[in-house]
Design a protein around this motif. Structure first.
Motif, PDB file in Angstrom:
ATOM      1  N   TRP A 240      15.624 -19.302  36.062  1.00 56.72           N
ATOM      2  CA  TRP A 240      15.171 -18.204  36.907  1.00 56.72           C
ATOM      3  C   TRP A 240      15.356 -18.535  38.379  1.00 56.72           C
ATOM      4  CZ3 TRP A 240      11.771 -13.757  35.738  1.00 56.72           C
ATOM      5  CH2 TRP A 240      11.840 -13.398  34.385  1.00 56.72           C
ATOM      6  N   HIS A 241      15.662 -17.502  39.134  1.00 54.21           N
ATOM      7  CA  HIS A 241      15.743 -17.598  40.587  1.00 54.21           C
ATOM      8  C   HIS A 241      14.331 -17.308  41.105  1.00 54.21           C
ATOM      9  CE1 HIS A 241      17.375 -16.721  44.620  1.00 54.21           C
ATOM     10  NE2 HIS A 241      16.446 -15.779  44.631  1.00 54.21           N
ATOM     11  N   VAL A 242      13.741 -18.291  41.792  1.00 53.34           N
ATOM     12  CA  VAL A 242      12.376 -18.100  42.312  1.00 53.34           C
ATOM     13  C   VAL A 242      12.398 -18.376  43.801  1.00 53.34           C
ATOM     14  CG1 VAL A 242       9.954 -18.855  42.167  1.00 53.34           C
ATOM     15  CG2 VAL A 242      11.388 -18.836  40.096  1.00 53.34           C
ATOM     16  N   ASP A 243      12.277 -17.322  44.599  1.00 53.33           N
ATOM     17  CA  ASP A 243      12.320 -17.466  46.055  1.00 53.33           C
ATOM     18  C   ASP A 243      11.342 -16.458  46.646  1.00 53.33           C
ATOM     19  OD1 ASP A 243      12.925 -17.952  48.659  1.00 53.33           O
ATOM     20  OD2 ASP A 243      14.944 -17.090  48.601  1.00 53.33           O
ATOM     21  N   GLY A 244      10.108 -16.922  46.934  1.00 55.02           N
ATOM     22  CA  GLY A 244       9.075 -16.011  47.440  1.00 55.02           C
ATOM     23  C   GLY A 244       8.797 -14.930  46.411  1.00 55.02           C
ATOM     24  N   GLN A 245       8.934 -13.651  46.850  1.00 57.69           N
ATOM     25  CA  GLN A 245       8.682 -12.529  45.939  1.00 57.69           C
ATOM     26  C   GLN A 245       9.911 -12.177  45.108  1.00 57.69           C
ATOM     27  OE1 GLN A 245       5.510 -11.103  45.602  1.00 57.69           O
ATOM     28  NE2 GLN A 245       5.190 -12.995  46.738  1.00 57.69           N
ATOM     29  N   ALA A 246      11.044 -12.796  45.439  1.00 60.75           N
ATOM     30  CA  ALA A 246      12.267 -12.526  44.662  1.00 60.75           C
ATOM     31  C   ALA A 246      12.286 -13.447  43.455  1.00 60.75           C
ATOM     32  CB  ALA A 246      13.493 -12.751  45.533  1.00 60.75           C
ATOM     33  N   VAL A 247      11.788 -12.919  42.356  1.00 62.60           N
ATOM     34  CA  VAL A 247      11.676 -13.729  41.137  1.00 62.60           C
ATOM     35  C   VAL A 247      12.359 -12.973  40.005  1.00 62.60           C
ATOM     36  CG1 VAL A 247      10.074 -14.802  39.503  1.00 62.60           C
ATOM     37  CG2 VAL A 247       9.484 -14.699  41.930  1.00 62.60           C
ATOM     38  N   ARG A 248      13.466 -13.512  39.533  1.00 60.66           N
ATOM     39  CA  ARG A 248      14.247 -12.815  38.492  1.00 60.66           C
ATOM     40  C   ARG A 248      15.080 -13.840  37.738  1.00 60.66           C
ATOM     41  NH1 ARG A 248      18.935 -13.856  40.459  1.00 60.66           N
ATOM     42  NH2 ARG A 248      19.356 -13.746  42.699  1.00 60.66           N
ATOM     43  N   PRO A 249      15.586 -13.482  36.555  1.00 62.54           N
ATOM     44  CA  PRO A 249      16.484 -14.419  35.859  1.00 62.54           C
ATOM     45  C   PRO A 249      17.739 -14.650  36.694  1.00 62.54           C
ATOM     46  CG  PRO A 249      15.810 -12.620  34.418  1.00 62.54           C
ATOM     47  CD  PRO A 249      15.350 -12.250  35.797  1.00 62.54           C
ATOM     48  N   ASP A 250      18.263 -15.884  36.649  1.00 67.53           N
ATOM     49  CA  ASP A 250      19.539 -16.143  37.323  1.00 67.53           C
ATOM     50  C   ASP A 250      20.623 -15.255  36.719  1.00 67.53           C
ATOM     51  OD1 ASP A 250      19.005 -18.046  39.296  1.00 67.53           O
ATOM     52  OD2 ASP A 250      18.940 -19.665  37.814  1.00 67.53           O
ATOM     53  N   HIS A 251      21.611 -14.886  37.564  1.00 70.18           N
ATOM     54  CA  HIS A 251      22.701 -14.044  37.049  1.00 70.18           C
ATOM     55  C   HIS A 251      23.585 -14.811  36.074  1.00 70.18           C
ATOM     56  CE1 HIS A 251      21.548 -10.934  39.704  1.00 70.18           C
ATOM     57  NE2 HIS A 251      21.880 -11.593  40.814  1.00 70.18           N
ATOM     58  N   ARG A 252      23.723 -16.132  36.326  1.00 66.70           N
ATOM     59  CA  ARG A 252      24.625 -16.923  35.475  1.00 66.70           C
ATOM     60  C   ARG A 252      23.824 -17.879  34.607  1.00 66.70           C
ATOM     61  NH1 ARG A 252      29.958 -17.273  37.695  1.00 66.70           N
ATOM     62  NH2 ARG A 252      30.069 -15.990  39.565  1.00 66.70           N
ATOM     63  N   MET A 253      24.317 -18.120  33.403  1.00 67.38           N
ATOM     64  CA  MET A 253      23.684 -19.106  32.521  1.00 67.38           C
ATOM     65  C   MET A 253      24.742 -19.706  31.594  1.00 67.38           C
ATOM     66  SD  MET A 253      21.662 -16.544  29.908  1.00 67.38           S
ATOM     67  CE  MET A 253      21.107 -17.720  28.705  1.00 67.38           C
ATOM     68  N   VAL A 254      24.418 -20.926  31.070  1.00 63.96           N
ATOM     69  CA  VAL A 254      25.250 -21.462  29.993  1.00 63.96           C
ATOM     70  C   VAL A 254      24.716 -20.766  28.750  1.00 63.96           C
ATOM     71  CG1 VAL A 254      25.910 -23.526  28.704  1.00 63.96           C
ATOM     72  CG2 VAL A 254      25.502 -23.677  31.170  1.00 63.96           C
ATOM     73  N   ALA A 255      25.377 -19.726  28.320  1.00 57.15           N
ATOM     74  CA  ALA A 255      24.836 -18.916  27.226  1.00 57.15           C
ATOM     75  C   ALA A 255      25.256 -19.518  25.891  1.00 57.15           C
ATOM     76  CB  ALA A 255      25.300 -17.478  27.366  1.00 57.15           C
ATOM     77  N   HIS A 256      26.331 -19.021  25.321  1.00 53.18           N
ATOM     78  CA  HIS A 256      26.689 -19.575  24.014  1.00 53.18           C
ATOM     79  C   HIS A 256      27.420 -20.905  24.148  1.00 53.18           C
ATOM     80  CE1 HIS A 256      27.558 -19.935  19.873  1.00 53.18           C
ATOM     81  NE2 HIS A 256      28.834 -20.111  20.154  1.00 53.18           N
ATOM     82  N   THR A 257      26.936 -21.883  23.431  1.00 55.39           N
ATOM     83  CA  THR A 257      27.672 -23.149  23.324  1.00 55.39           C
ATOM     84  C   THR A 257      28.053 -23.343  21.854  1.00 55.39           C
ATOM     85  OG1 THR A 257      25.529 -24.244  23.174  1.00 55.39           O
ATOM     86  CG2 THR A 257      26.671 -24.338  25.313  1.00 55.39           C
ATOM     87  N   ALA A 258      27.041 -23.399  20.993  1.00 54.14           N
ATOM     88  CA  ALA A 258      27.332 -23.643  19.568  1.00 54.14           C
ATOM     89  C   ALA A 258      26.118 -23.277  18.719  1.00 54.14           C
ATOM     90  CB  ALA A 258      27.681 -25.103  19.355  1.00 54.14           C
TER      91      ALA A 258
END
Ligand SMILES: C[S@@+](CC[C@H](N)C(=O)[O-])C[C@H]1O[C@@H](n2cnc3c(N)ncnc32)[C@H](O)[C@@H]1O
Length: 271
Positions: A240-258
């Motif tokens: 998650w992106h946590v910066d003051g009141q701006a709290v949301r899931p990150d846009h990018r993630m290591v999603a599927h690996t295996a």
């Protein structure tokens, strides 16, 4: 082997310690501290002698005025930063493999293939000094990378590690073990020798990127009465992106690996 100072070790940073430097943009640089050594960037350099003796978590300045944070690397830092020959198993999957395959201190674990040695290191830590890891690797160049990474990581060849250069199909049957971890393209081809090697009640875990591999593996497990309790899962970790009141899931993630498939070795059926 030299003493390994883990992150948070009470000693100050010392000659021979592995360290991680983080710059303002959170870029990470992994290195070994050597008296007389220097770390260079386009913002100047930092002499290692200015780092040696500092407590972990200190900030240092390059000759060009940039500030860097210095800490000892975690297992996850190693996995992401270490040189690789083959694709590595990421920390999120390493953690689940250790848990789902129930890698306990003292266990004897066989693994194939060793690849870049990333999962090997996690297995070695989990079995501890009373356990043993036997890693098979078919390709010489991958075995070399795995060996270099493990030696670099542990400061020498861990006494409880054996790297066998060759085909797991040929070598596994004679290894008596409690756990088998497979990260190779066709794990179903290994099931027969795996059943010979594994003690009844032991656990097999296969790491397979594609759903086609999962189907094939599960069919093979279902078709052999020496295997049971098969389960398949995948692990998603979202930062998650946590910066003051701006709290949301990150846009990018290591999603599927295996996908991770586990099965238990059952007792041989009575004649
Ligand atoms: C994806 S890599 C493993 C990466 C490793 N788990 C890591 O975290 O660094 C798969 C490896 O399996 C090896 N391999 C494939 N078939 C094999 C076999 N039959 N016996 C031993 N190694 C094998 C390949 O050469 C390759 O290095």
């Amino acid at each position: 082997m030299p003493e390994l100072r883990y992150p948070g070790h009470p000693d100050p940073l010392t000659e021979g310690d592995k360290i991680l430097l983080l710059d303002r943009k959170q870029r990470r640089y992994l290195m070994t501290l050597h008296s007389g050594g220097e770390w260079h960037s386009h913002h100047g350099f930092v002499p290692h002698d200015e780092i040696i003796g500092l407590p972990e978590g200190s900030r240092v300045r390059t000759t060009g005025g940039s500030t860097l944070l210095v800490v000892r690397p975690t297992s996850a830092d190693w996995t992401v930063k270490a040189p690789r020959g083959a694709q590595v198993v990421y920390p999120k999957d390493q953690a689940m493999i250790v848990t789902l395959a129930d890698i306990v201190p003292g266990a004897v674990v066989a693994e194939a293939g060793a690849g870049s040695g990333a999962l090997t290191a996690a297995l070695l830590r989990a079995v501890g000094p009373a356990g043993r890891v036997v890693s098979f690797e078919l390709r010489e160049e991958h075995a070399d990378v795995a060996e270099r990474n493990v030696v670099e990581r542990f400061g020498g060849v861990p006494p409880n590690w054996e790297l066998r250069r060759g085909d797991v199909l040929e070598g596994l049957a004679v290894v008596e073990c409690d756990r088998i971890i497979l990260d190779l393209a066709e794990p179903w081809t290994v099931l027969k020798v795996a059943a010979d090697a594994l003690h009844p009640g032991g656990i097999l875990l296969a790491y397979t990127p594609s759903v086609v591999q999962v189907t094939r593996l599960r069919e093979a497990l279902d078709g052999d009465s020496r295997w049971g309790m098969a389960q398949t899962s995948e692990t998603l970790v979202r930062t998650w992106h946590v910066d003051g009141q701006a709290v949301r899931p990150d846009h990018r993630m290591v999603a599927h690996t295996a996908f991770l498939t586990t099965a238990r070795r059952l007792a041989d059926a009575a004649e």
